[in-house]
Design a protein around this motif. Structure first.
Motif, PDB file in Angstrom:
ATOM      1  N   ILE A  33       6.828 -29.453  -1.602  1.00  0.00           N
ATOM      2  CA  ILE A  33       8.233 -29.894  -1.598  1.00  0.00           C
ATOM      3  C   ILE A  33       8.777 -29.810  -3.027  1.00  0.00           C
ATOM      4  O   ILE A  33       8.165 -30.325  -3.962  1.00  0.00           O
ATOM      5  CB  ILE A  33       8.371 -31.354  -1.099  1.00  0.00           C
ATOM      6  CG1 ILE A  33       7.614 -31.564   0.220  1.00  0.00           C
ATOM      7  CG2 ILE A  33       9.849 -31.745  -0.984  1.00  0.00           C
ATOM      8  CD1 ILE A  33       8.188 -30.882   1.416  1.00  0.00           C
ATOM      9  N   ASP A  34       9.945 -29.179  -3.166  1.00  0.00           N
ATOM     10  CA  ASP A  34      10.559 -28.989  -4.484  1.00  0.00           C
ATOM     11  C   ASP A  34      11.878 -29.758  -4.551  1.00  0.00           C
ATOM     12  O   ASP A  34      12.765 -29.546  -3.730  1.00  0.00           O
ATOM     13  CB  ASP A  34      10.815 -27.492  -4.710  1.00  0.00           C
ATOM     14  CG  ASP A  34      11.465 -27.205  -6.060  1.00  0.00           C
ATOM     15  OD1 ASP A  34      10.748 -26.758  -6.972  1.00  0.00           O
ATOM     16  OD2 ASP A  34      12.685 -27.414  -6.193  1.00  0.00           O
ATOM     17  N   THR A  35      11.978 -30.657  -5.540  1.00  0.00           N
ATOM     18  CA  THR A  35      13.214 -31.410  -5.739  1.00  0.00           C
ATOM     19  C   THR A  35      13.550 -31.421  -7.234  1.00  0.00           C
ATOM     20  O   THR A  35      12.941 -30.690  -8.017  1.00  0.00           O
ATOM     21  CB  THR A  35      13.105 -32.837  -5.148  1.00  0.00           C
ATOM     22  OG1 THR A  35      14.371 -33.490  -5.311  1.00  0.00           O
ATOM     23  CG2 THR A  35      12.018 -33.655  -5.815  1.00  0.00           C
ATOM     24  N   ALA A  36      14.537 -32.229  -7.619  1.00  0.00           N
ATOM     25  CA  ALA A  36      14.944 -32.301  -9.026  1.00  0.00           C
ATOM     26  C   ALA A  36      15.778 -33.560  -9.230  1.00  0.00           C
ATOM     27  O   ALA A  36      16.428 -34.049  -8.303  1.00  0.00           O
ATOM     28  CB  ALA A  36      15.775 -31.069  -9.412  1.00  0.00           C
ATOM     29  N   ILE A  61       4.056 -31.767  -4.873  1.00  0.00           N
ATOM     30  CA  ILE A  61       5.447 -32.187  -5.096  1.00  0.00           C
ATOM     31  C   ILE A  61       5.898 -31.757  -6.496  1.00  0.00           C
ATOM     32  O   ILE A  61       5.209 -32.018  -7.484  1.00  0.00           O
ATOM     33  CB  ILE A  61       5.594 -33.714  -4.948  1.00  0.00           C
ATOM     34  CG1 ILE A  61       5.092 -34.169  -3.573  1.00  0.00           C
ATOM     35  CG2 ILE A  61       7.049 -34.137  -5.167  1.00  0.00           C
ATOM     36  CD1 ILE A  61       4.981 -35.687  -3.425  1.00  0.00           C
ATOM     37  N   THR A  62       7.046 -31.100  -6.542  1.00  0.00           N
ATOM     38  CA  THR A  62       7.643 -30.658  -7.808  1.00  0.00           C
ATOM     39  C   THR A  62       8.964 -31.373  -8.029  1.00  0.00           C
ATOM     40  O   THR A  62       9.766 -31.503  -7.102  1.00  0.00           O
ATOM     41  CB  THR A  62       7.933 -29.140  -7.769  1.00  0.00           C
ATOM     42  OG1 THR A  62       6.712 -28.429  -7.586  1.00  0.00           O
ATOM     43  CG2 THR A  62       8.596 -28.667  -9.060  1.00  0.00           C
ATOM     44  N   THR A  63       9.194 -31.834  -9.266  1.00  0.00           N
ATOM     45  CA  THR A  63      10.536 -32.268  -9.646  1.00  0.00           C
ATOM     46  C   THR A  63      10.880 -31.652 -10.990  1.00  0.00           C
ATOM     47  O   THR A  63      10.049 -31.003 -11.633  1.00  0.00           O
ATOM     48  CB  THR A  63      10.693 -33.802  -9.645  1.00  0.00           C
ATOM     49  OG1 THR A  63      12.109 -34.093  -9.670  1.00  0.00           O
ATOM     50  CG2 THR A  63      10.013 -34.463 -10.840  1.00  0.00           C
ATOM     51  N   VAL A  91       3.496 -36.521  -9.887  1.00  0.00           N
ATOM     52  CA  VAL A  91       3.907 -35.296  -9.197  1.00  0.00           C
ATOM     53  C   VAL A  91       2.912 -34.203  -9.572  1.00  0.00           C
ATOM     54  O   VAL A  91       2.143 -34.345 -10.522  1.00  0.00           O
ATOM     55  CB  VAL A  91       5.353 -34.865  -9.542  1.00  0.00           C
ATOM     56  CG1 VAL A  91       6.375 -35.720  -8.808  1.00  0.00           C
ATOM     57  CG2 VAL A  91       5.605 -34.892 -11.043  1.00  0.00           C
ATOM     58  N   ASP A  92       2.931 -33.127  -8.825  1.00  0.00           N
ATOM     59  CA  ASP A  92       2.001 -32.036  -9.086  1.00  0.00           C
ATOM     60  C   ASP A  92       2.542 -31.063 -10.134  1.00  0.00           C
ATOM     61  O   ASP A  92       1.777 -30.398 -10.821  1.00  0.00           O
ATOM     62  CB  ASP A  92       1.698 -31.304  -7.779  1.00  0.00           C
ATOM     63  CG  ASP A  92       1.037 -32.261  -6.789  1.00  0.00           C
ATOM     64  OD1 ASP A  92      -0.184 -32.452  -6.870  1.00  0.00           O
ATOM     65  OD2 ASP A  92       1.768 -32.862  -5.971  1.00  0.00           O
TER      66      ASP A  92
END
Length: 267
Positions: A33-36, A61-63, A91-92
């Motif tokens: 899952i990619d967020t920001a 998980i990416t932010t 997060v990863d």
């Protein structure tokens, strides 16, 4: 690959829409899952992940750190806020979202802070986004290429960003392609449609498979469960050398994302 090849993007998705998208994505098999921070949806993403019951160690998980939080005194506190919203202790992958506007915060300052976040265990890996070759060189000089997992850039058949991609790959930095479907523009392309017919798949699946076959990670988003499922099938699609060459020929320098206050001098 340091970053999984296929993930779920959440750009422009808010509130219940993003909760539903992530929930559906996790149910059909997505684990990345990619967020920001600037998306304003980390809390909703965290809520959907928590409700899924999927063990944290099965997720990636990416932010991304927003430009307001680049200074040495703000970066780590802002990441801790993101972790609280995401309901996780790490997060990863954490990325610098855009270069600092007008270079106000030096690359050395935010990359040093980001590496410190990694050392503290707040993030497993670090990287950059929307970085040119010149900016990647600066980042490498500060933390070393081995500490830059990826450069997440706009990349699709109409903007193949080869200069940046080749430089990154030469230094062992993976490319993550965002906007791989060019806001849907490429789905109407006759070349992609013809290849799709040959394989009895969609033009979206062909485009995503093309990017992955080049070694890039992709993070398409969708609000429709059937599209999420269809996109995921791109992982199993292999294109011929001739088909890859046909898609390579679609390059036309068609950039869709270049916000004036943030955009660097593109390569």
């Amino acid at each position: 690959m340091t970053v999984p090849a296929f993930g779920l993007g959440t750009f422009r998705l808010k509130d219940q829409v993003v909760i539903d998208s992530v929930t559906n994505g996790l149910e059909v098999g997505y684990r990345v899952i990619d967020t920001a921070q600037i998306y304003g949806n980390e809390a909703e993403v965290g809520k959907a992940i928590a409700a899924s019951g999927i063990p944290r160690d099965e997720l990636f998980i990416t932010t991304k750190i927003w430009t307001d939080n680049f200074s040495a005194d703000k970066l780590i506190p802002s990441l801790k806020e993101s972790l609280a919203k995401l309901q996780t202790d790490h997060v990863d992958l954490t990325l610098i979202h855009w270069p600092s506007p007008e270079g106000k915060v030096p690359v050395a300052e935010f990359m040093t802070a980001l590496l410190e976040a990694k050392k503290q265990g707040l993030t497993r890996q670090i990287g950059v986004s929307n970085f040119t070759v010149a900016l990647m060189k600066e980042a490498i000089a500060v933390v070393g290429a081995e500490n830059i997992a990826t450069n997440q850039i706009e990349l699709h058949p109409y903007l193949q960003n080869r200069t940046v991609a080749e430089f990154a790959q030469q230094h062992g930095i993976q490319i993550t392609s965002y906007m791989t479907l060019a806001y849907g523009e490429v789905l109407k392309d006759p070349v992609l449609q013809k290849i799709a017919q040959t394989h009895n798949v969609s033009a979206a699946q062909v485009t995503l498979a093309w990017a992955m076959q080049l070694g890039y990670a992709v993070i398409p988003s969708s609000t429709k469960r059937e599209n999420l499922q269809a996109n995921l099938k791109a992982v199993d699609l292999t294109l011929s050398d001739a088909e890859m060459a046909q898609i390579a020929a679609l390059e036309r320098g068609h950039r869709l994302t270049s916000p004036g206050s943030l955009a660097p001098q593109w390569d």
